[in-house]
Design a protein around this motif. Sequence first.
Motif, PDB file in Angstrom:
ATOM      1  N   ALA A  54       0.962  -1.449   0.155  1.00 45.85           N
ATOM      2  CA  ALA A  54      -0.156  -0.362   0.408  1.00 45.85           C
ATOM      3  C   ALA A  54       0.787   1.241   0.122  1.00 45.85           C
ATOM      4  O   ALA A  54       0.282   2.507  -1.009  1.00 45.85           O
ATOM      5  N   TRP A  55       1.318   1.376   0.740  1.00 42.70           N
ATOM      6  CA  TRP A  55       2.746   2.148   0.765  1.00 42.70           C
ATOM      7  C   TRP A  55       2.891   2.379  -0.453  1.00 42.70           C
ATOM      8  O   TRP A  55       3.924   4.009  -0.749  1.00 42.70           O
ATOM      9  N   GLY A  56       3.880   1.386  -0.919  1.00 44.23           N
ATOM     10  CA  GLY A  56       4.361   1.816  -2.702  1.00 44.23           C
ATOM     11  C   GLY A  56       3.480   1.858  -3.103  1.00 44.23           C
ATOM     12  O   GLY A  56       4.096   2.939  -4.805  1.00 44.23           O
ATOM     13  N   VAL A  57       2.179   1.254  -3.276  1.00 42.72           N
ATOM     14  CA  VAL A  57       1.355   1.986  -4.839  1.00 42.72           C
ATOM     15  C   VAL A  57       1.141   3.434  -3.979  1.00 42.72           C
ATOM     16  O   VAL A  57       0.964   4.448  -5.520  1.00 42.72           O
ATOM     17  N   LYS A  58       1.287   4.331  -3.110  1.00 44.41           N
ATOM     18  CA  LYS A  58       0.632   5.586  -3.075  1.00 44.41           C
ATOM     19  C   LYS A  58       2.199   6.698  -2.922  1.00 44.41           C
ATOM     20  O   LYS A  58       2.033   7.222  -3.323  1.00 44.41           O
ATOM     21  N   LEU A  59       3.216   5.633  -3.000  1.00 42.90           N
ATOM     22  CA  LEU A  59       4.738   6.592  -3.611  1.00 42.90           C
ATOM     23  C   LEU A  59       4.428   6.408  -4.606  1.00 42.90           C
ATOM     24  O   LEU A  59       4.439   7.448  -5.488  1.00 42.90           O
ATOM     25  N   ILE A  60       4.081   5.881  -5.700  1.00 43.65           N
ATOM     26  CA  ILE A  60       4.139   5.566  -7.380  1.00 43.65           C
ATOM     27  C   ILE A  60       3.508   6.184  -7.431  1.00 43.65           C
ATOM     28  O   ILE A  60       3.836   7.696  -8.865  1.00 43.65           O
TER      29      ILE A  60
END
Length: 65
Positions: A54-60
Amino acid sequence: MAKTTPALFVRQVRQEVAKIAWPTRKEATISTLMVFVMVVVASLFFLVVDQLMAWGVKLIFGLGG
């Protein structure tokens, strides 16, 4: 195929049940506790992986708050 009478079937079932090596109370308790421990470990693992994804998706994509 030979037909089995109900009496013969019951006799065969009793013979098979007699062959079962039933666990002791201690073995069953330990196995149950190990299952609960593994459920907790797996749950924590998937929680961490989900949060990282979830953190990676938000970051990207810059989604979410």
